[in-house]
Each structure stands twice: as structure tokens, then as C-alpha cells.
Design an enzyme around this catalytic site. Structure first.
Site, PDB file in Angstrom:
ATOM      1  N   LYS A 121       0.864  -1.191   0.000  1.00 39.79           N
ATOM      2  CA  LYS A 121       0.000   0.000   0.000  1.00 39.79           C
ATOM      3  C   LYS A 121       0.890   1.226   0.000  1.00 39.79           C
ATOM      4  O   LYS A 121       2.015   1.180   0.487  1.00 39.79           O
ATOM      5  CB  LYS A 121      -0.880   0.020   1.255  1.00 39.79           C
ATOM      6  CG  LYS A 121      -2.089   0.926   1.136  1.00 39.79           C
ATOM      7  CD  LYS A 121      -3.265   0.170   0.568  1.00 39.79           C
ATOM      8  CE  LYS A 121      -4.473   1.039   0.356  1.00 39.79           C
ATOM      9  NZ  LYS A 121      -5.646   0.215  -0.022  1.00 39.79           N
ATOM     10  N   ASP A 161      -7.159   4.349  -4.285  1.00 30.66           N
ATOM     11  CA  ASP A 161      -7.783   4.210  -2.959  1.00 30.66           C
ATOM     12  C   ASP A 161      -8.378   5.595  -2.679  1.00 30.66           C
ATOM     13  O   ASP A 161      -8.635   6.360  -3.634  1.00 30.66           O
ATOM     14  CB  ASP A 161      -6.751   3.779  -1.900  1.00 30.66           C
ATOM     15  CG  ASP A 161      -7.404   3.330  -0.584  1.00 30.66           C
ATOM     16  OD1 ASP A 161      -7.937   2.217  -0.529  1.00 30.66           O
ATOM     17  OD2 ASP A 161      -7.405   4.110   0.396  1.00 30.66           O
TER      18      ASP A 161
HETATM   19  P1  NDP Z   1     -13.023   7.948  -2.401  1.00 31.08           P
HETATM   20  O1  NDP Z   1     -11.913   8.915  -2.287  1.00 31.08           O
HETATM   21  O2  NDP Z   1     -13.665   7.733  -3.724  1.00 31.08           O
HETATM   22  O3  NDP Z   1     -14.169   8.289  -1.364  1.00 31.08           O
HETATM   23  C1  NDP Z   1     -13.887   8.357  -0.003  1.00 31.08           C
HETATM   24  C2  NDP Z   1     -15.147   8.726   0.743  1.00 31.08           C
HETATM   25  O4  NDP Z   1     -14.948   8.556   2.129  1.00 31.08           O
HETATM   26  C3  NDP Z   1     -15.547  10.174   0.557  1.00 31.08           C
HETATM   27  O5  NDP Z   1     -16.937  10.278   0.652  1.00 31.08           O
HETATM   28  C4  NDP Z   1     -14.853  10.858   1.727  1.00 31.08           C
HETATM   29  O6  NDP Z   1     -15.430  12.078   2.120  1.00 31.08           O
HETATM   30  C5  NDP Z   1     -15.016   9.828   2.803  1.00 31.08           C
HETATM   31  N1  NDP Z   1     -13.891   9.958   3.746  1.00 31.08           N
HETATM   32  C6  NDP Z   1     -12.574   9.869   3.459  1.00 31.08           C
HETATM   33  N2  NDP Z   1     -11.832  10.083   4.554  1.00 31.08           N
HETATM   34  C7  NDP Z   1     -12.701  10.333   5.538  1.00 31.08           C
HETATM   35  C8  NDP Z   1     -12.548  10.618   6.900  1.00 31.08           C
HETATM   36  N3  NDP Z   1     -11.322  10.704   7.476  1.00 31.08           N
HETATM   37  N4  NDP Z   1     -13.679  10.781   7.635  1.00 31.08           N
HETATM   38  C9  NDP Z   1     -14.911  10.679   7.056  1.00 31.08           C
HETATM   39  N5  NDP Z   1     -15.114  10.411   5.759  1.00 31.08           N
HETATM   40  C10 NDP Z   1     -14.028  10.245   5.009  1.00 31.08           C
HETATM   41  O7  NDP Z   1     -12.427   6.564  -1.845  1.00 31.08           O
HETATM   42  P2  NDP Z   1     -12.986   5.080  -2.030  1.00 31.08           P
HETATM   43  O8  NDP Z   1     -14.449   5.083  -2.164  1.00 31.08           O
HETATM   44  O9  NDP Z   1     -12.157   4.429  -3.055  1.00 31.08           O
HETATM   45  O10 NDP Z   1     -12.555   4.439  -0.629  1.00 31.08           O
HETATM   46  C11 NDP Z   1     -13.440   4.334   0.475  1.00 31.08           C
HETATM   47  C12 NDP Z   1     -12.986   3.220   1.391  1.00 31.08           C
HETATM   48  O11 NDP Z   1     -12.964   1.980   0.664  1.00 31.08           O
HETATM   49  C13 NDP Z   1     -11.559   3.370   1.957  1.00 31.08           C
HETATM   50  O12 NDP Z   1     -11.515   2.812   3.248  1.00 31.08           O
HETATM   51  C14 NDP Z   1     -10.719   2.516   0.999  1.00 31.08           C
HETATM   52  O13 NDP Z   1      -9.517   2.078   1.609  1.00 31.08           O
HETATM   53  C15 NDP Z   1     -11.685   1.356   0.782  1.00 31.08           C
HETATM   54  N6  NDP Z   1     -11.449   0.526  -0.391  1.00 31.08           N
HETATM   55  C16 NDP Z   1     -11.378   1.080  -1.641  1.00 31.08           C
HETATM   56  C17 NDP Z   1     -11.180   0.264  -2.730  1.00 31.08           C
HETATM   57  C18 NDP Z   1     -11.169   0.812  -4.108  1.00 31.08           C
HETATM   58  O14 NDP Z   1     -11.070   0.005  -5.043  1.00 31.08           O
HETATM   59  N7  NDP Z   1     -11.293   2.111  -4.329  1.00 31.08           N
HETATM   60  C19 NDP Z   1     -10.990  -1.176  -2.593  1.00 31.08           C
HETATM   61  C20 NDP Z   1     -11.161  -1.668  -1.244  1.00 31.08           C
HETATM   62  C21 NDP Z   1     -11.364  -0.822  -0.191  1.00 31.08           C
HETATM   63  P3  NDP Z   1     -14.650  13.451   1.836  1.00 31.08           P
HETATM   64  O15 NDP Z   1     -14.895  13.724   0.394  1.00 31.08           O
HETATM   65  O16 NDP Z   1     -15.242  14.440   2.755  1.00 31.08           O
HETATM   66  O17 NDP Z   1     -13.191  13.192   2.137  1.00 31.08           O
HETATM   67  O1  2IT Z   2      -7.938  -1.493  -0.462  1.00 31.04           O
HETATM   68  C1  2IT Z   2      -7.933  -1.994  -1.612  1.00 31.04           C
HETATM   69  O2  2IT Z   2      -8.090  -3.205  -1.789  1.00 31.04           O
HETATM   70  C2  2IT Z   2      -7.758  -1.088  -2.753  1.00 31.04           C
HETATM   71  N1  2IT Z   2      -7.685   0.118  -2.559  1.00 31.04           N
HETATM   72  C3  2IT Z   2      -7.646  -1.653  -4.138  1.00 31.04           C
HETATM   73  C4  2IT Z   2      -6.265  -2.156  -4.394  1.00 31.04           C
HETATM   74  C5  2IT Z   2      -5.992  -2.582  -5.806  1.00 31.04           C
HETATM   75  O3  2IT Z   2      -4.812  -2.898  -6.055  1.00 31.04           O
HETATM   76  O4  2IT Z   2      -6.882  -2.615  -6.655  1.00 31.04           O
END
Ligand code: NDP
Ligand code: 2IT
Length: 448
Positions: A121, A161
Site C-alpha cells: 500500500k 484508494d
Molecule cells: P473515495 O476517495 O472515492 O471516497 C472516499 C469517501 O470517504 C468520501 O466520501 C470521503 O469524504 C469519505 N472519507 C474519506 N476520509 C474520511 C474521513 N477521514 N472521515 C470521514 N469520511 C471520510 O475513496 P474510495 O471510495 O475508493 O474508498 C473508500 C474506502 O474503501 C476506503 O476505506 C478505501 O480504503 C476502501 N477501499 C477502496 C477500494 C477501491 O477500489 N477504491 C478497494 C477496497 C477498499 P470526503 O470527500 O469528505 O473526504
Molecule cells: O484497499 C484496496 O483493496 C484497494 N484500494 C484496491 C487495491 C488494488 O490494487 O486494486
């Protein structure tokens, strides 16, 4: 010495990393008892120490020609079963402890996908919010100017992410290609026109809902007619909502770091499309949803209070999809009081260890992030496979593979929990199955 003492003594400030490790250590104790040779091989000590940590300066210039310096990270945690694989997070809260916890979780998650991917990561404390495209591009180029020497399609393959989506992956990929003079699958989450996979943007959210459907099926139930609470409004929250709607459920909440909306009439497909434009194109805030749709109420959330009223709404299922530790013990108790009987985690470690104990005490269906959100990295693995073959699979084929992978992860977790006398405890099942596979691969490869 006890492994938790060793880890906390070494890096006392890395709280999130301690939390992630302690959850795993607690649940794999029976595996160590069944395999006494693991202790002699110091498997816990080895699996909790990153193979490599890279930390670097990222200088960049804003549109007013002011220079800024951020910190860049890549933690290459474990390569026992494949090249390091995992996302990059750009968020002001990022520090080494957070990247280490995410890399540690990724090792087990990737192992569960059945694909050949190790865990890593990375990211930066850079905040893309409010920055122009040109500023984001300059930042990404500076970040890649250092990272490129550590990654490669057979070495380490980053992806998105929090704060890293299609725009950032494009800038990062372009600069890698320029520096290396190579067009390769070094990043996943690429756009479909230049090496990306169909269904990668949807994969985490869709996968998380498929995992929930699998858990419900064990109780002869489905998502049809269920009221769901979703947090976040980014990539994962958006496609979680889309799939819940397809399967006949109702979504009543979405959030960002400033607050949340409660829409008593539910988020429809049309409202979701509007939200996707708001978040992904206009880069707006969730409060604007309530300005647009009168059936919704916006509640600002004060980060200094110790519970989030979002989790106190009455519903059947919860899909935390924002960030780590968004649900504490009080929130978990509120969820139970509101009738929630399923939690499927789209985010990484959104529930703290006390919240997890509440779920286990209530015997709800609880899908931990490393199992429930593995669909994203799984389709990243499929993107790598397509890149190697220089082929693009149709959307139906990728989604079918995603569905089968989520089914297989669910079964693996359930079987491992049963094997160790904890049937239906998916957190134990995910940790035990992921741990066993990675540890056996490490032992096969000798002391490296
Ligand atoms: P995005 O950047 O697209 O969206 C993040 C969302 O979470 C936004 O709505 C943001 O609000 C909110 N957020 C972020 N930080 C905080 C915080 N400290 N407190 C409250 N709200 C917060 O990210 P993703 O949707 O990709 O990721 C969301 C979660 O999913 C994370 O935990 C990530 O690690 C996990 N994840 C993502 C994957 C992927 O493929 N993208 C795969 C597996 C897991 P704001 O705009 O106000 O910051
Ligand atoms: O937390 C996760 O699994 C991700 N942000 C996606 C990682 C990836 O390599 O697609």
C-alpha cells in the site's frame, strides 16, 4: 516477548497498525496451536514486519508558483504469493502507521481472492480536495518521479484508494511510461481506452454487495426489500448503492467527512446518477444532495463527538464505505438498537475492535473488509491478467468472474471458521484462511 508488546514498543505511534495486527493475532491463535512449528519459524514476527518501506519527499508547485512538500510512502509488506499489490491513498491524514495497517490488511485480502498477488500500500498526505487538475498532475508526476524505480508489472502494482481515482491513475501512468519508456500494466484502475478493465470502477462496491448477498443466503434471505445504510459517497459507496438498488434494496444514507444525508424515500437510480456527476465531475459535497432533493435531510457531523448519528438510523443492513474507524463501540450499539443484522465492510477497517466485539456478541452477519471489499483488488488482478494477454474481456465476463470470486471468498471464510469451531465468524475465518495460505507460502520459500 509477546508479539503485540514487540510491535507497540518498536513503533508506539502506529495505532492503526497495532489495531489491525491485534485483530489478526487474536483470531489466528488456534492456527498456531495446531501448527507448533510456526512459532519456531517466527511467522508472526515475519508477517508483521514489512519486506520493505519506502518513504520520500514529494515537492510540487501550485498554480501561484508556491512550492509545497508532501511525504510519499510505499510499504511493500509481503510478496510470498505474488508481486506486491495494493492501492495508493492521497489524504491529509496519511502517515506511516496508516499505510502499514492498509498494507497488512491487503496481504490477507489478496490471498483470499485466489489470485497471485502479494500485499502493499502507498500514498501521501497530499490533499487533492480544492486543487486544480494542473496541480494534481504536477503532484502525481513528482510522486511518480520517485516511485517509478520501486514498482513494475512483476514487482509492485499500485492502484487507487481514497483520493486516487481515474484522473490520478492517468497522470501517474503517463509519467511512469515517460520515465521507463514502457507501456506495461504497472498500475491498475486505468481507463478502459488504454489498458483498464471493464467493471474495475464498480468492482469494490459490487463485490461488497455480492458478499452481503452470500451471507444472507446462509439464512435463506436476500437483499430484496432491505433498508440499507451506506456511508461515504466516493467510488465504493456509489457502486455499493448501485448494486443494492439492482438487487431490490433501499439505500437511505450517504456521507462525506463533513456530514451525511438521510433520504427517507431512498436514493433512486436517477438520484445516484446525479450524485455521481456531483462527486466525480463537479467534485462537490454531499450536503448539496439535500439542496437538490427535498426528501433528504442533511446533518453536519461534528468530528469531536464520539459517535456518528448516521449509524443510529433504523435499518436492516449497513455498508460502511468511507474510512477506518468510522464505527466505534457506541456506534455499533446504536446499529444493533436500530435493527441492523448485517454489516458488510466496503471500507478498510471501518469498525474498531470494540465495535467488532459488539457484532460478534449479537451474532449478526458481519463481513470484515478484508473479505467483503476484496472485489476491487480481485478485478485489479483480472486487469493484470488482461494486460499480460493484451486482451480486453467484455463486462459480463469480468462481472461473472467477480461474482464467482466473491462466492469463493465467502465459502473460504465460512469453511475456515467451521474448521476451527467458530462457524459463521467471518472475521476469524478470513484471518485464518488468509494467514494459513501466506504463511505456508513463506515457509515453502525458506528464510527470505
Ligand atoms: P473515495 O476517495 O472515492 O471516497 C472516499 C469517501 O470517504 C468520501 O466520501 C470521503 O469524504 C469519505 N472519507 C474519506 N476520509 C474520511 C474521513 N477521514 N472521515 C470521514 N469520511 C471520510 O475513496 P474510495 O471510495 O475508493 O474508498 C473508500 C474506502 O474503501 C476506503 O476505506 C478505501 O480504503 C476502501 N477501499 C477502496 C477500494 C477501491 O477500489 N477504491 C478497494 C477496497 C477498499 P470526503 O470527500 O469528505 O473526504
Ligand atoms: O484497499 C484496496 O483493496 C484497494 N484500494 C484496491 C487495491 C488494488 O490494487 O486494486
Amino acid at each position: 516477548m509477546d508479539i503485540m508488546t514487540t510491535i507497540t514498543d518498536k513503533d508506539p505511534e502506529q495505532r492503526e497498525f497495532h489495531q489491525a495486527v491485534s485483530e489478526v493475532v487474536e483470531t489466528v491463535k488456534p492456527v498456531l496451536e495446531r501448527n507448533p512449528e510456526f512459532r519456531q519459524h517466527a511467522v508472526l514476527e515475519r508477517i508483521t514486519e514489512p519486506e520493505r518501506v519506502i518513504m520520500f519527499r514529494v515537492p510540487w508547485m501550485d498554480d501561484q508558483e508556491q512550492v509545497h512538500v508532501n511525504r510519499g510512502f510505499r510499504v511493500e509488506m509481503n510478496s510470498a504469493i505474488g508481486p506486491y499489490k495494493g492501492g495508493l491513498r492521497f489524504h491529509p491524514s496519511v502517515n506511516l502507521g496508516i499505510i502499514k495497517f492498509l498494507a497488512f490488511e491487503q496481504v490477507f485480502k489478496n490471498s483470499l481472492t485466489t489470485l497471485a498477488m502479494g500485499g502493499g500500500k502507498g500514498g501521501s498526505d497530499f490533499d487533492p480536495k480544492g486543487k486544480s487538475d494542473a496541480e494534481v498532475m504536477r503532484f502525481c508526476q513528482s510522486f511518480m518521479a520517485e516511485l517509478y524505480r520501486h514498482i513494475g508489472p512483476n514487482t509492485d502494482v499500485p492502484a487507487g484508494d481514497i483520493g486516487v481515482g481515474a484522473r490520478e491513475i492517468g497522470y501517474l501512468f503517463g509519467y511512469y511510461k515517460k520515465l521507463k519508456n514502457e507501456f506495461t500494466g504497472v498500475l491498475t484502475g486505468k481507463s478502459i481506452n488504454w489498458g483498464g478493465s471493464l467493471i474495475r470502477p464498480e468492482a469494490t462496491g459490487y463485490g461488497c454487495v455480492y458478499f452481503a448477498a452470500e451471507m444472507l443466503a446462509t439464512r435463506s434471505d436476500s437483499l430484496e426489500g432491505k433498508t440499507c445504510i451506506v456511508s461515504g459517497s466516493g467510488n465504493v459507496a456509489q457502486y455499493t448503492t448501485e448494486k443494492i438498488l439492482t438487487l431490490g434494496g433501499k439505500v437511505v444514507t450517504l456521507s462525506d467527512s463533513a456530514g451525511y444525508i438521510y433520504d427517507e424515500e431512498g436514493v433512486t437510480t436517477e438520484k445516484l446518477q446525479w450524485l455521481m456527476r456531483l462527486k466525480n465531475v463537479k467534485r462537490g459535497r454531499i450536503s448539496e444532495y439535500a439542496d437538490k432533493y427535498p426528501s433528504a435531510v442533511y446533518t453536519p457531523v461534528d468530528p469531536s463527538i464520539d459517535h456518528n448519528p448516521l449509524w443510529a438510523h433504523k435499518a436492516d443492513c449497513a455498508f460502511p464505505s468511507a474510512t477506518q474507524n468510522e464505527i466505534n463501540q457506541q456506534d455499533a450499539e446504536n446499529l444493533m438498537a436500530g435493527g441492523i443484522f448485517l454489516v458488510s465492510e466496503g471500507a478498510n477497517m471501518p469498525s474498531d475492535n470494540e465495535a467488532i466485539s459488539v457484532y460478534l456478541d449479537h451474532k449478526i452477519l458481519y463481513g470484515p473488509g478484508k473479505a467483503a471489499n476484496a472485489g476491487g483488488v480481485a478485478v485489479s488482478g483480472l486487469e493484470m491478467a488482461q494486460n499480460s494477454m493484451r486482451l480486453n474481456w467484455p463486462a459480463e465476463e469480468v462481472e461473472e468472474r467477480l461474482k464467482q470470486i466473491m462466492k469463493s471468498i465467502h465459502k473460504t471464510c465460512l469453511d475456515a471458521s467451521t474448521d476451527y469451531g467458530m462457524e459463521g465468524n467471518y472475521v476469524a475465518g478470513a484471518n485464518i484462511a488468509g494467514f494459513t495460505k501466506v504463511v505456508n507460502a513463506m515457509l515453502d520459500q525458506g528464510l527470505v
